[in-house]
Design a protein around this motif. Sequence first.
Motif, PDB file in Angstrom:
ATOM      1  N   SER A  16      17.175  21.950  -3.270  1.00  0.00           N
ATOM      2  CA  SER A  16      15.836  22.055  -2.681  1.00  0.00           C
ATOM      3  C   SER A  16      15.785  23.189  -1.662  1.00  0.00           C
ATOM      4  N   PRO A  17      14.710  23.979  -1.687  1.00  0.00           N
ATOM      5  CA  PRO A  17      14.549  25.007  -0.662  1.00  0.00           C
ATOM      6  C   PRO A  17      14.120  24.381   0.663  1.00  0.00           C
ATOM      7  N   ASP A  18      14.024  25.184   1.688  1.00  0.00           N
ATOM      8  CA  ASP A  18      13.509  24.726   2.985  1.00  0.00           C
ATOM      9  C   ASP A  18      11.984  24.726   2.901  1.00  0.00           C
ATOM     10  N   TYR A  19      11.428  23.548   2.652  1.00  0.00           N
ATOM     11  CA  TYR A  19       9.989  23.471   2.415  1.00  0.00           C
ATOM     12  C   TYR A  19       9.158  23.729   3.672  1.00  0.00           C
ATOM     13  N   THR A  20       9.761  23.687   4.828  1.00  0.00           N
ATOM     14  CA  THR A  20       9.018  24.015   6.053  1.00  0.00           C
ATOM     15  C   THR A  20       8.632  25.494   6.085  1.00  0.00           C
ATOM     16  N   LYS A  21       9.306  26.292   5.259  1.00  0.00           N
ATOM     17  CA  LYS A  21       9.017  27.726   5.206  1.00  0.00           C
ATOM     18  C   LYS A  21       8.114  28.092   4.034  1.00  0.00           C
ATOM     19  N   LEU A  22       7.685  27.086   3.265  1.00  0.00           N
ATOM     20  CA  LEU A  22       6.818  27.307   2.117  1.00  0.00           C
ATOM     21  C   LEU A  22       5.414  26.789   2.404  1.00  0.00           C
ATOM     22  N   GLU A  23       4.471  27.210   1.596  1.00  0.00           N
ATOM     23  CA  GLU A  23       3.073  26.800   1.762  1.00  0.00           C
ATOM     24  C   GLU A  23       2.768  25.652   0.811  1.00  0.00           C
ATOM     25  N   ASN A  24       2.412  24.496   1.395  1.00  0.00           N
ATOM     26  CA  ASN A  24       2.026  23.327   0.605  1.00  0.00           C
ATOM     27  C   ASN A  24       0.528  23.426   0.301  1.00  0.00           C
ATOM     28  N   PHE A  25       0.174  23.761  -0.948  1.00  0.00           N
ATOM     29  CA  PHE A  25      -1.244  23.980  -1.272  1.00  0.00           C
ATOM     30  C   PHE A  25      -1.886  22.814  -2.024  1.00  0.00           C
ATOM     31  N   TYR A  26      -1.080  21.847  -2.466  1.00  0.00           N
ATOM     32  CA  TYR A  26      -1.653  20.678  -3.127  1.00  0.00           C
ATOM     33  C   TYR A  26      -0.669  19.519  -3.079  1.00  0.00           C
ATOM     34  N   THR A  27      -1.189  18.327  -2.811  1.00  0.00           N
ATOM     35  CA  THR A  27      -0.382  17.103  -2.818  1.00  0.00           C
ATOM     36  C   THR A  27      -1.081  16.061  -3.674  1.00  0.00           C
TER      37      THR A  27
ATOM     38  N   ASP B  34       0.807  -1.220   0.000  1.00  0.00           N
ATOM     39  CA  ASP B  34       0.000   0.000   0.000  1.00  0.00           C
ATOM     40  C   ASP B  34       0.843   1.275   0.000  1.00  0.00           C
ATOM     41  N   PHE B  35       2.144   1.149  -0.191  1.00  0.00           N
ATOM     42  CA  PHE B  35       3.030   2.305  -0.236  1.00  0.00           C
ATOM     43  C   PHE B  35       2.622   3.234  -1.375  1.00  0.00           C
ATOM     44  N   THR B  36       2.653   4.551  -1.137  1.00  0.00           N
ATOM     45  CA  THR B  36       2.330   5.527  -2.167  1.00  0.00           C
ATOM     46  C   THR B  36       3.433   6.575  -2.288  1.00  0.00           C
ATOM     47  N   PHE B  37       3.503   7.180  -3.469  1.00  0.00           N
ATOM     48  CA  PHE B  37       4.427   8.288  -3.744  1.00  0.00           C
ATOM     49  C   PHE B  37       3.631   9.594  -3.732  1.00  0.00           C
ATOM     50  N   LYS B  38       4.318  10.694  -3.436  1.00  0.00           N
ATOM     51  CA  LYS B  38       3.634  11.987  -3.371  1.00  0.00           C
ATOM     52  C   LYS B  38       4.392  13.047  -4.163  1.00  0.00           C
ATOM     53  N   THR B  39       3.640  13.822  -4.936  1.00  0.00           N
ATOM     54  CA  THR B  39       4.169  14.992  -5.643  1.00  0.00           C
ATOM     55  C   THR B  39       3.506  16.213  -5.024  1.00  0.00           C
ATOM     56  N   ARG B  40       4.313  17.102  -4.464  1.00  0.00           N
ATOM     57  CA  ARG B  40       3.773  18.222  -3.692  1.00  0.00           C
ATOM     58  C   ARG B  40       3.989  19.552  -4.411  1.00  0.00           C
ATOM     59  N   PHE B  41       3.018  20.447  -4.271  1.00  0.00           N
ATOM     60  CA  PHE B  41       3.068  21.779  -4.852  1.00  0.00           C
ATOM     61  C   PHE B  41       3.101  22.824  -3.735  1.00  0.00           C
ATOM     62  N   TYR B  42       4.027  23.763  -3.847  1.00  0.00           N
ATOM     63  CA  TYR B  42       4.230  24.794  -2.829  1.00  0.00           C
ATOM     64  C   TYR B  42       4.290  26.172  -3.489  1.00  0.00           C
ATOM     65  N   TYR B  43       4.164  27.197  -2.650  1.00  0.00           N
ATOM     66  CA  TYR B  43       4.530  28.540  -3.098  1.00  0.00           C
ATOM     67  C   TYR B  43       5.234  29.277  -1.977  1.00  0.00           C
ATOM     68  N   ASP B  44       6.082  30.218  -2.356  1.00  0.00           N
ATOM     69  CA  ASP B  44       6.691  31.103  -1.371  1.00  0.00           C
ATOM     70  C   ASP B  44       6.147  32.520  -1.600  1.00  0.00           C
ATOM     71  N   GLY B  45       6.602  33.497  -0.839  1.00  0.00           N
ATOM     72  CA  GLY B  45       6.113  34.857  -0.989  1.00  0.00           C
ATOM     73  C   GLY B  45       4.713  35.016  -0.418  1.00  0.00           C
ATOM     74  N   LYS B  46       4.011  36.048  -0.893  1.00  0.00           N
ATOM     75  CA  LYS B  46       2.672  36.360  -0.377  1.00  0.00           C
ATOM     76  C   LYS B  46       1.674  36.548  -1.511  1.00  0.00           C
ATOM     77  N   ILE B  47       0.417  36.252  -1.192  1.00  0.00           N
ATOM     78  CA  ILE B  47      -0.675  36.457  -2.139  1.00  0.00           C
ATOM     79  C   ILE B  47      -1.425  37.725  -1.740  1.00  0.00           C
ATOM     80  N   THR B  48      -1.450  38.690  -2.624  1.00  0.00           N
ATOM     81  CA  THR B  48      -2.139  39.947  -2.365  1.00  0.00           C
ATOM     82  C   THR B  48      -3.073  40.265  -3.521  1.00  0.00           C
ATOM     83  N   ASN B  49      -4.370  40.345  -3.204  1.00  0.00           N
ATOM     84  CA  ASN B  49      -5.381  40.646  -4.231  1.00  0.00           C
ATOM     85  C   ASN B  49      -5.265  39.711  -5.433  1.00  0.00           C
ATOM     86  N   GLY B  50      -5.035  38.441  -5.168  1.00  0.00           N
ATOM     87  CA  GLY B  50      -4.978  37.431  -6.226  1.00  0.00           C
ATOM     88  C   GLY B  50      -3.635  37.276  -6.894  1.00  0.00           C
ATOM     89  N   THR B  51      -2.660  38.107  -6.509  1.00  0.00           N
ATOM     90  CA  THR B  51      -1.335  38.036  -7.125  1.00  0.00           C
ATOM     91  C   THR B  51      -0.330  37.413  -6.166  1.00  0.00           C
TER      92      THR B  51
END
Length: 485
Positions: A294-305, A84-101
């Motif tokens: 690789s960046p320090d992912y603990t400081k990034l936002e994981n928004f999709y896995t 039952d082992f699975t692999f994961k592909t994760r999506f992150y962003y850094d910075g800030k979201i302001t008014n959709g940007t």
Amino acid sequence: MKKLLYSLLILFVIVASSVSGQSIEKTLKSVSDIDELKNAQWSGYAKYVGGDVILSEKSHYSLAPASGLKVFTSSAGLELLGSDFTFKTRFYYDGKITNGTLKGNLYIRGGGDPTFGSNLVKTSDDLETVTKKVLSAIKDAGIEKIEGKIIADDNLFYNQKVPDNWFWVDMGNYYGAQSNALTIHDNLYHLYFAPADKVGETAKVLRTEPEIYGLNFVNHMKTGKKGSGDNGYIYSAPMQYNAVLRGSIPAGVKEFSIKGSIPDPALFAAQYFTNKCIANGIFVSEKATKADASPDYTKLENFYTHVSPPLKDIVFIINKRSFNLYTEMVLLAIGGNKGGEYKSSKGITEVKRFLEKGGVDVSGFELYDGCGLSRSNMITTKMMSGLLEHMTTTKSFNDFYNSLAVAGDPNDVGFYKHFGAGTEIAENARIKSGLIEKVRSHSGYVRDQNGKLIVFSFIANNYSGSRKNIDAMHKQLMIELAKLK
């Protein structure tokens, strides 16, 4: 002509107390004039699970198994990683979201999933479905515009893209595709041609699907006769964007495609999602790229896995369809399991340790990959049979057993739907075969007339001519094993 196998019969260990043993001897005599094996090396081994040896001929010889080797990697993967082992592909962003940007970057972190964007596994999402999910997740995160770039991170794996000793003729084609921590769409593309009006003239390159940005071709592809099939090859290697095309594709069709390997799957993934974002109204200000580290992912936002299907479903394709890429990716995962290194050599070490722990004799073991594409791989038929017998004692045996091709079953997705149809091995024998230049192997399980399970392995190396008679010989041996009482 000298009877090749007749002289070997005295070396066979045969179950002597039954008429069935005499049937095997008779079968061997009937195929003893195979010209293809006159100057070849042939080895065979069969025994009852937990019981007597049925036959053993040169079973200590180290021979190349071709894709039969997938049995080693897939079985070790199921046991060491878990069904039952699975692999994961994760999506992150850094910075800030302001008014959709988003004033920052979006990251795609490869986790070694071989099925990301693939439709081979029944329970996996194809590229179109993955794209929809990623775009939806971006919008759900409140991102309408990216003032930055999409960055692919494939740093999980050691930087050797293909195993040692793979041939140049293989690497540019889909079955020689590189392993990448950020694999996408099976790391392959379809290359479309328009055949010329006359046989022997150059076929025209039309396009690739999906589009591989920056890929150029030196085209020597010829037009073959009608019905001649795919005899085309793409000569390239990882990270190379100039590919040479040789061979032929058939006349008589409007278009014909062959499959190539993506030079840099991670970069392609970043470029692909950048273009898809723009096409769907999500502006991206900078060009796609790859992360040097690789960046320090603990400081990034994981928004999709994105989660892969379970390993048992991946192994099903590995053994049923003999898919090289998936096998090499599993080998790397074995190496990286529990804090190890994601490299082929580490995975091979762990596979050997798995065999030894299972009581398998590893004399003659020499591996360079996990899928069998390397001609330098060496195992023995006794070793193969020992592994098959060991697997019957494991918790993942049913998943492993069901991943093997079923002989003579028209409903099976493997390559043996018609093999042995109407004989004792039909819907009985479970087979993993192997085929590369001058190598043919068949290994697996078959039940005798009383339902007792037998393991077997037959390997031919350096044969001449066609493999047709070797296949027939191996099939007949399986049939005689199934006739045992």
